[in-house]
Design a protein around this motif. Sequence first.
Motif, short mmCIF file in Angstrom:
data_model
loop_
_atom_site.label_atom_id
_atom_site.label_comp_id
_atom_site.label_asym_id
_atom_site.label_seq_id
_atom_site.Cartn_x
_atom_site.Cartn_y
_atom_site.Cartn_z
N LEU A 516 0.86 -1.24 -0.06
CA LEU A 516 0.00 -0.05 0.03
C LEU A 516 0.76 1.38 0.12
O LEU A 516 0.70 2.30 -0.73
CB LEU A 516 -0.83 0.16 1.31
CG LEU A 516 -1.85 1.09 1.29
CD1 LEU A 516 -2.78 1.44 0.18
CD2 LEU A 516 -2.37 1.03 2.46
N GLN A 517 2.02 1.22 0.63
CA GLN A 517 2.84 2.45 0.91
C GLN A 517 3.71 2.71 -0.49
O GLN A 517 4.28 3.96 -0.41
CB GLN A 517 3.42 2.47 2.35
CG GLN A 517 2.48 2.60 3.37
CD GLN A 517 3.32 2.35 4.81
OE1 GLN A 517 2.73 1.77 5.52
NE2 GLN A 517 4.46 3.23 4.95
N ALA A 518 4.03 1.42 -1.21
CA ALA A 518 4.82 1.84 -2.05
C ALA A 518 4.74 2.89 -3.23
O ALA A 518 3.26 2.92 -3.48
CB ALA A 518 5.18 0.35 -2.92
N GLN A 519 5.36 3.56 -3.51
CA GLN A 519 5.06 4.81 -4.66
C GLN A 519 5.48 4.46 -6.06
O GLN A 519 4.89 4.96 -7.05
CB GLN A 519 5.64 6.16 -3.98
CG GLN A 519 5.28 6.54 -2.83
CD GLN A 519 3.69 6.67 -2.68
OE1 GLN A 519 3.01 7.49 -3.26
NE2 GLN A 519 3.10 5.91 -1.79
N GLU A 520 6.61 3.46 -6.35
CA GLU A 520 6.96 3.17 -7.59
C GLU A 520 6.35 2.02 -7.86
O GLU A 520 6.02 0.93 -7.24
CB GLU A 520 8.48 2.92 -7.68
CG GLU A 520 9.13 4.37 -7.27
CD GLU A 520 10.65 3.79 -7.33
OE1 GLU A 520 11.12 2.93 -7.45
OE2 GLU A 520 11.40 4.76 -6.86
N ILE A 521 5.70 1.88 -9.36
CA ILE A 521 5.19 0.77 -9.91
C ILE A 521 5.81 -0.50 -9.54
O ILE A 521 5.14 -1.40 -9.42
CB ILE A 521 4.75 1.05 -11.21
CG1 ILE A 521 3.86 2.31 -11.36
CG2 ILE A 521 4.00 -0.02 -11.84
CD1 ILE A 521 2.58 2.16 -10.80
N THR A 522 7.18 -0.48 -9.94
CA THR A 522 7.87 -1.77 -9.82
C THR A 522 8.01 -2.15 -8.62
O THR A 522 7.83 -3.57 -8.42
CB THR A 522 9.33 -1.57 -10.42
OG1 THR A 522 9.91 -0.39 -9.70
CG2 THR A 522 9.32 -1.12 -11.94
N ILE A 523 8.06 -1.60 -7.58
CA ILE A 523 8.00 -1.81 -6.21
C ILE A 523 6.71 -2.29 -5.73
O ILE A 523 6.48 -3.36 -4.85
CB ILE A 523 8.57 -0.90 -5.35
CG1 ILE A 523 10.01 -0.46 -5.55
CG2 ILE A 523 8.47 -1.14 -3.89
CD1 ILE A 523 10.59 0.89 -4.80
N GLN A 524 5.53 -1.79 -6.35
CA GLN A 524 4.25 -1.94 -6.03
C GLN A 524 4.06 -3.67 -6.36
O GLN A 524 3.33 -4.31 -5.68
CB GLN A 524 3.36 -1.10 -6.56
CG GLN A 524 3.23 0.26 -5.83
CD GLN A 524 2.28 1.23 -6.41
OE1 GLN A 524 1.42 0.70 -7.66
NE2 GLN A 524 2.33 2.47 -5.98
N MET A 525 4.53 -3.77 -7.73
CA MET A 525 4.32 -5.14 -8.30
C MET A 525 5.05 -6.34 -7.47
O MET A 525 4.48 -7.36 -7.22
CB MET A 525 4.60 -5.05 -9.62
CG MET A 525 3.88 -4.45 -10.68
SD MET A 525 4.52 -4.26 -12.27
CE MET A 525 4.34 -5.84 -12.78
N GLU A 526 6.12 -5.82 -7.11
CA GLU A 526 6.94 -7.16 -6.37
C GLU A 526 6.39 -7.27 -4.69
O GLU A 526 6.19 -8.38 -4.46
CB GLU A 526 8.45 -6.34 -5.98
CG GLU A 526 9.28 -6.22 -7.09
CD GLU A 526 10.76 -5.51 -7.00
OE1 GLU A 526 10.99 -5.23 -5.85
OE2 GLU A 526 11.59 -5.41 -7.84
#
Length: 638
Positions: A516-526
């Motif tokens: 929920l707190q991740a701002q970058e798309i790649t990190i969100q997907m991980e």
Amino acid sequence: MDVPLPHHFATGHPLDPNLFHPQLHHGHPSLTAQNDFDTDPFQFTSPLDHQPQLQLQHRVAFDQRPPIPPPRFQELPSNVPGPESLNNDFTRNSTQPGQFGILTPHPQMPNQPHIHHEVLGRLQNEIDLRPVAVQDGGTTEGHFSNMKIVPNAPDLDTWRTKLFDVDDTLTLTEDQFQTYFPHIDNVYSHRSTQKYKRKPLVSHYFDCRMKGRPPGTAKSEDPNKKKRKRQARERDLCDVKIKITEYFPGARQILGKDAPAAPVSDPSTVNDTDFFLTPQPGNMMQGQQHSRQFPFIAPNDGSMGGEGMMRLTQSSADARRFYTIQRVNGNGANGKNDGSAGPHKHSLEDSDRIKKNSVLRHMLKVEKEKKKTETMADDTKSNQKTYHKKATGEALVTAKKHSKDHELKLYGSCFCPFVQRVWISLQFKGLAYQYIEIDPYKKPESLLAINPRGLVPALKHGDWGCYESTVLMEYLEDISNSYPLFPPGDAKLRAQCRLWADHINRHVVPAFYNYLQAQEITIQMENASKLQNEISKLIDVAHPSGPYFLGTEISYVDVQIAPWIVRMRRVLTPYRGWPEPEAGSRWASWVDAIENDPHVKATTSTDDLYLDSYERYAENRPNTSQVANAVNEGRGLP
């Protein structure tokens, strides 16, 4: 015209053979190549070269000239030509007659002011006659720069009256003019400005604004031109004209006796910015009292030209500008004798009704900008979602049912998933309790008495209190044997439930917040993949047909994960695109069972409460919560 030679030409006696040569002086090879350089061979030839008898006569006449008087002032500001530069250009003495005696200027007589028109011309170039830069709260409105905004200036009413009447010529220091003229500038309207090539001053002419004005020019058809709201006023209601003369730094020294009288300040308030009138013989004070009241007066010892007069020496104040204001009604402001010599034909209050002065306009502008900023902040705040302080929906109904005082008290917040764990347990067991809704960002003393860290949930039972959701769930299991969450009589299965409850706290919950707190798309997907993997581990060990973790009844592990299952659809889906469970899957049956459980539904608020409350997590705002901070810092959950 006297032309000073470049510094690299030597100065010496007119008969020095090193300086005068009978042959012609030819141009320098490097200079003759320039098209605009005059290489006339006679330009450095003296008419005395071939007449030695004239050279001797000129030398005798030169040596008999009267001495050059000393400078008129003891000190000079840094931007005014000093005595050295004056001697080099215009005042060669008998020991330094210049390179060519025939070019030496005629001597200045003792009774003539030692001021050359070229000194003034050069002063105009050295003194910056343009408006000075704006400083500390100043304004460039109008025709004077760096005017001060002092709403409650000392003796303001007296100064306004004095500047309105202008019965006599007023002389103001720079500080006085910058402070008080903005309070009266609404009375006058600028008409013209006159600059002088040979004087260190500028004259500004103003008409009384009550003189009126015509309707103005025809309206412009240019769509890009800003329209000005300007109305015609009745003409010739007042004939007053004033002249404001702005004297530049060093002007008093240059003008000498032609300079206006300096402004007089109260001796009790002497400071470096005050000017003082030149005392006349006979009224000079003695001793220490004299030095205090007239700190810049030179002694009358005849050293200032032998005229027996007191002259004003330069101070730090003389390095600043000063102003004179006088009424010039019908006295040739534009060379015409129009108007009357009388005062205003109206009152100061009449002028104030026509237009506000610069200070009032500035204050109104600041107030307007302040209100505009506050309005924008309010709009931003209203558009920005925030956490809710009261439960909604079915959770609000449940909170109201348990609002009466009871020895078993649950301190919680409607949007907190850890609180919902304990709340579901209380509802499932059917215990009587009191629900106390608090703002977790404004921790009350009653909560801090139980948990010094101020975290919820917190439970108070009589005079005993405790916190941490997992600990509180087990406490409720111990005090109530009805409707157990742990499987009774099976120690191994109970231990298995505690093991997977720990898996939820160590892996599923952190993965939820990381995602929920991740701002970058790649990190969100991980992080989404990590969350799915951790949930898959639970599904692999859950009852095969379910729909709950241990089968057909809700249990300890279900209550542990239920709040985050509720928030996946209400928070993760809108903010991160979390997918709905695949129809017919084991995960889908578990989610459906949790969502429709009556105890879960009784403690769940409406969707908008979660959407609003978790926006700060989705944007990862600083200090959203201790949980969010721990996730950002890579620590374990508090």
